[in-house]
Design an enzyme around this catalytic site. Structure first.
Site, PDB file in Angstrom:
ATOM      1  N   HIS A  65       0.746  -1.190   0.008  1.00  7.76           N
ATOM      2  CA  HIS A  65      -0.073  -0.125  -0.087  1.00  7.76           C
ATOM      3  C   HIS A  65       0.967   1.145   0.112  1.00  7.76           C
ATOM      4  O   HIS A  65       0.385   2.330  -0.273  1.00  7.76           O
ATOM      5  CB  HIS A  65      -0.954  -0.083   1.033  1.00  7.76           C
ATOM      6  CG  HIS A  65      -0.308   0.345   2.700  1.00  7.76           C
ATOM      7  ND1 HIS A  65      -0.275  -0.696   3.675  1.00  7.76           N
ATOM      8  CD2 HIS A  65      -0.213   1.262   3.169  1.00  7.76           C
ATOM      9  CE1 HIS A  65       0.210  -0.224   4.494  1.00  7.76           C
ATOM     10  NE2 HIS A  65       0.138   1.110   4.541  1.00  7.76           N
ATOM     11  N   ASP A 124       1.268  -7.833   2.231  1.00  6.33           N
ATOM     12  CA  ASP A 124       1.308  -6.357   2.035  1.00  6.33           C
ATOM     13  C   ASP A 124       2.757  -5.817   1.809  1.00  6.33           C
ATOM     14  O   ASP A 124       3.407  -5.126   2.860  1.00  6.33           O
ATOM     15  CB  ASP A 124       0.456  -5.610   2.913  1.00  6.33           C
ATOM     16  CG  ASP A 124       0.274  -3.948   2.627  1.00  6.33           C
ATOM     17  OD1 ASP A 124       0.761  -3.404   1.719  1.00  6.33           O
ATOM     18  OD2 ASP A 124      -0.485  -3.536   3.347  1.00  6.33           O
ATOM     19  N   SER A 147       3.959   2.344   8.222  1.00  7.37           N
ATOM     20  CA  SER A 147       3.759   1.316   7.220  1.00  7.37           C
ATOM     21  C   SER A 147       5.114   1.029   6.625  1.00  7.37           C
ATOM     22  O   SER A 147       5.638   1.816   6.261  1.00  7.37           O
ATOM     23  CB  SER A 147       2.766   1.873   6.440  1.00  7.37           C
ATOM     24  OG  SER A 147       1.180   1.741   7.066  1.00  7.37           O
TER      25      SER A 147
END
Length: 759
Positions: free
Chosen positions: A89, A225, A657
């Protein structure tokens, strides 16, 4: 989308559950202060490194493998050839930019099978931290005599500019100085930024985004991810603009990758760039978030998501255009829902109120404290009351008005319109036109006017109907009289008549501007944008700015008071996009009464979800199913299972992230990509029983790269380890395949620990 019935069930369940005393797992710590504040605690938890192994200016350390990826995520070096690992992402926007209907990398994935196939990404950067320095004394010099907060801030800004320039003089480095503890301390980060960062690999969205919005912010999770990029350098291994002549960057350190996996109770450390937390907010601030701001923003974003979802499902072209936008909108929509649940579950408002009562009692027992802090809590109350009507107006303007793309586009033409009205020099106008031509080209590449028209009608209707008329911009009076408050009719007119509804229209406006003609002022989309901007400038911004200036001073004083009152407590500063270390352990949790979540997931869970009937979010590639059915996991599986993700109690937030999850030996074991829904309130209050960070197990990444994508050449440049050797720079490796000795050792270990297999 989440039904009201489900939310009501959770809300009722959460009311009965309290929290326990916070553990040391809480905190986002400054790397340069680990030796004095955290080293002993970390080693007691199982860490086998020293603080110098993590952060060191004089020799290579773990910090040299960590980058700020694009300024919005974290990445880590995983090879001596500049290979960078981050989240899918985080790289999603770049994958989307390279995707077309013909080459749909979002759906199919992308893998560069050689260096020539790696794709450049203009504007994408990777920033390393060269060193940190406490510059509080230099920055605060001369502020003692400041008579006003504005004067104090002016002195600080001058000092910061001077200190940063001196620190980087004669180098290609940059420096940023940021306040900590609301301006009680200041730290400087000297940085090195690389501008040639190329896309190397990304799994299909059915792996990298598996679970979609259904699973976002949730545990159990089964998402691969991750994405891979490569940092390139110019001569002397230094930053350079993109050039085919650039070579892969040789990092000072890259993280060895452990194949040993994780087990419950293992020490873990997250090293990255957390974006923003507000752990020291008062009860009034948390109540405003919980009761006013979050509910409004959730409603607005859910309305927009419902519209875009339908249009994206109806058209592949629209789906590709809006893929990154949709994901961005949905991310915080769901986060705010979880945050409100967590605030309620942690009883956060009452906990804040109790702390404030303790503070008031502590202040009351000493005359000098009364002089410094006596009016503090009353001033907080006064200022938060002054924000009534202001916060909600600001939220609706930012989320509802500027959530309409045509309005946001038109608003960007304000400067040009002003220049035309004032008959500025044509050369200045032309320079502004050039900027807007580029902006418009990028804008229309990913824009669909029919979708935006629906969003226009829906979001502005929410603003019109949900907010008191006294908080409306002037143009709403026109909508009331001319369209009887019907924003669907208003939208039809605006999109039929506005030049900003099409690329051709914007080009025409800019062509007129080059001739000195103003075709902007009377445009209906610009008129709306201008009216809202005027309302904000006159009715919102002055109060909002004034109150927040007051609050900044109040919080600086309050946090100083809390640190004085709780001298036995080690305080950590709120996250502010600077490099931090969080540490905790691998552990399960109980989200609600009667429910227990284990600490890991496997590929079996992917297949179970794929069979659930939720085809959109749980679709999987045929190749992944084939590997599962054959149990063809290579050296990455354990006891016939393929680990996918795991959770730990590290304190993380947005910006983390892509952060590496590092084991006790300094080896990479996972990539952080999310938090559990029950723990999203950790930006405001940390609940140790509920807060968990979610990570892709590094073995799943390796499995996808190697067995699924067939990109074994990337594995070959990584350093894979199957022992507990320290993952520090002097430890070599470049092991491409485990030795026979390693394999034998692995077999013995697996047999010994079969009952508690490391999954």
């Amino acid at each position: 989308m989440i039904s009201k019935r489900i939310l009501s069930f959770f809300a009722a369940a959460l009311l009965s559950i309290g929290i326990t005393t916070a553990r040391p797992d809480e905190g986002m710590w400054l790397p340069m202060l680990l030796k004095q504040l955290n080293e002993a605690e970390m080693q007691n938890k199982g860490m086998k490194l020293t603080a110098d192994d993590i952060y060191n200016v004089n020799q290579s350390s773990l910090k040299d493998a960590i980058v700020s990826f694009g300024g919005f995520c974290t990445g880590e070096m995983i090879s001596p050839e500049g290979l960078l690992l981050t989240n899918h992402h985080c790289g999603y926007g770049q994958v989307q930019q390279h995707s077309t209907v013909e080459n749909d990398y979002l759906t199919e994935g992308f893998w560069a099978m050689n260096r020539e196939q790696e794709l450049p990404n203009p504007g994408l950067t990777a920033t390393f931290i060269v060193r940190m320095e406490d510059v509080t004394k230099q920055v605060m010099a001369g502020t003692e005599g400041a008579k006003t907060e504005a004067e104090r801030e002016s002195i600080i800004q001058r000092n910061m500019s001077k200190v940063s320039k001196e620190a980087t003089a004669g180098t290609h480095y940059n420096a940023v100085i940021k306040p900590f503890f609301y301006g009680n301390e200041y730290y400087m980060y000297v940085t090195e930024t690389f501008k040639d960062v190329r896309l190397v690999g990304a799994p299909p969205s059915s792996i990298g985004k598996f679970g979609g919005d259904t699973d976002n912010w949730m545990w159990p999770r089964h998402t691969g991810d991750f994405s891979l990029f490569r940092v390139y350098a110019g001569p002397n291994n230094e930053p350079a603009e993109y050039s085919p002549e650039n070579k892969p960057y040789k990092p000072k350190h890259h993280l060895p990758i452990s194949l040993n996996g994780v087990k419950e109770g293992d020490f873990t450390m997250v090293f990255g760039f957390p974006g923003r937390t507000n752990e020291y907010l008062t009860s009034q601030a948390v109540r405003e978030i919980y009761e006013v701001s979050n509910p409004a923003k959730i409603n607005i974003r859910e309305t927009k998501l419902n519209i875009l979802d339908k249009d994206m499902k109806a058209s592949d072209e629209v789906r590709i255009k809006y893929a990154a936008k949709y994901a961005s909108i949905a991310n915080y929509w769901k986060k705010w829902i979880g945050e409100n649940r967590g605030i309620q579950k942690a009883n956060a408002i009452a906990e804040k109120e109790e702390l404030e009562q303790q503070f008031a009692q502590w202040v009351a027992t000493d005359a000098s404290r009364q002089q410094k802090y006596g009016n503090l809590l009353a001033e907080f109350d006064k200022n938060y009351k002054a924000l009534e009507g202001i916060t909600i107006s600001r939220d609706y303007i930012n989320e509802a008005v500027y959530g309409v793309e045509i309005v946001k586009l038109a608003n960007n033409f304000t400067t040009l319109q002003s220049m035309l009205a004032k008959k500025a020099p044509q050369s200045d106008i032309d320079a502004q036109v050039v900027k807007l031509e580029k902006y418009a080209a990028d804008f229309f590449k990913d824009y669909n006017a029919p979708s935006d028209k629906k969003v226009f009608a829906a979001l502005l209707s929410l603003y019109y109907n949900n907010i008191d008329q006294k908080l409306h911009p002037e143009i709403f009076n026109m909508v009331r009289s001319k369209y009887k408050g019907d924003f669907a009719k208003y939208a039809e007119d605006v999109f039929a008549k506005s030049a900003f509804a099409s690329e051709a229209g914007v080009k025409s406006v800019l062509a007129d501007a080059k001739k000195g003609k103003d075709a902007i002022k009377n445009d209906p989309a610009f008129a709306l944008a201008s009216s809202v901007a005027d309302y904000y400038r006159v009715n919102v911004m002055p109060t909002y700015t004034s109150v927040n200036d007051n609050l900044s001073l109040l919080y600086r004083t309050y946090v100083a008071g809390l640190r004085e009152m709780q001298q036995d407590k080690t305080f950590y500063p709120d996250a502010n996009s600077t490099l931090r270390v969080a540490y905790g352990k691998v552990e399960p949790y109980n989200p609600i009464d009667g429910v227990h979540y284990t600490y890991y997931t496997t590929l079996e869970g992917v297949m179970e979800k794929a069979a659930s009937g939720i085809a959109e979010d749980y679709a999987i590639p045929a190749r992944l199913r084939e590997l599962y059915e054959k149990k063809d996991y290579g050296r990455y599986g354990v006891n016939g299972k393929m680990p996918v993700a795991f959770i730990a109690s590290n304190h993380t937030t947005g910006g983390n992230s892509g952060s590496p999850v590092i084991n006790a030996n300094g080896q990479l074991i996972g990539t952080n990509f999310d938090r559990n829904w029950e723990g999203t309130m950790s930006d405001i209050v940390y609940n140790p029983d509920q807060v968990r960070n979610i990570s892709v197990d590094v073995r799943y990444m390796l499995f996808i790269v190697d067995k699924f994508a067939g990109a074994g050449h990337l594995i070959e440049e990584m350093t894979l380890v199957t022992d507990d050797t320290s993952g520090l720079p002097q430890v070599d490796a470049r092991k491409k395949e485990p030795s026979q000795k390693d394999k034998k050792k692995d077999r013995k270990k697996k047999k010994k620990e079969k009952a508690e297999a490391t999954i």
